[in-house]
Design a protein around this motif. Structure first.
Motif, PDB file in Angstrom:
ATOM      1  N   VAL A 116       0.947   8.848  -0.942  1.00 57.49           N
ATOM      2  CA  VAL A 116       1.874   9.833  -1.041  1.00 57.49           C
ATOM      3  C   VAL A 116       1.442  11.113  -0.205  1.00 57.49           C
ATOM      4  CG1 VAL A 116       3.072  11.275  -2.613  1.00 57.49           C
ATOM      5  CG2 VAL A 116       2.803   9.034  -3.352  1.00 57.49           C
TER       6      VAL A 116
ATOM      7  N   THR B 216       0.864  -1.158  -0.043  1.00 58.24           N
ATOM      8  CA  THR B 216      -0.063   0.078   0.059  1.00 58.24           C
ATOM      9  C   THR B 216       0.934   1.103   0.084  1.00 58.24           C
ATOM     10  OG1 THR B 216      -1.559  -1.213   1.234  1.00 58.24           O
ATOM     11  CG2 THR B 216      -2.007   1.192   1.173  1.00 58.24           C
ATOM     12  N   ARG B 217       0.709   2.347  -0.775  1.00 57.18           N
ATOM     13  CA  ARG B 217       1.300   3.355  -1.030  1.00 57.18           C
ATOM     14  C   ARG B 217       0.321   4.699  -1.076  1.00 57.18           C
ATOM     15  NH1 ARG B 217       4.722   5.429  -5.949  1.00 57.18           N
ATOM     16  NH2 ARG B 217       3.974   7.525  -6.529  1.00 57.18           N
TER      17      ARG B 217
END
Length: 59
Positions: free
Chosen positions: A11, A8-9
């Protein structure tokens, strides 16, 4: 033996946008003092590993 890893990213930035002035502060780029703003919404990918390599499996 094969297995799948979930990645899971999310930003984020811990500074204000350039051109946005918090009350009493200079214009933009100021630290948010523990808060954050989202630049890209969270995204999740799954990586499946088996026999001889890795293949990306979109979700």
């Amino acid at each position: 033996m094969s297995y799948t890893i979930e990645i899971t990213r999310h930003v984020v930035s811990y500074r204000t946008r350039t051109g946005v002035s918090p009350p009493g502060g200079p214009c933009g780029g100021e630290w948010l003092d523990g808060d954050f703003r989202t630049i890209e919404p969270p995204s999740t990918t799954h990586e499946s590993y088996g026999g001889w390599g890795a293949d990306e499996v979109p979700t």
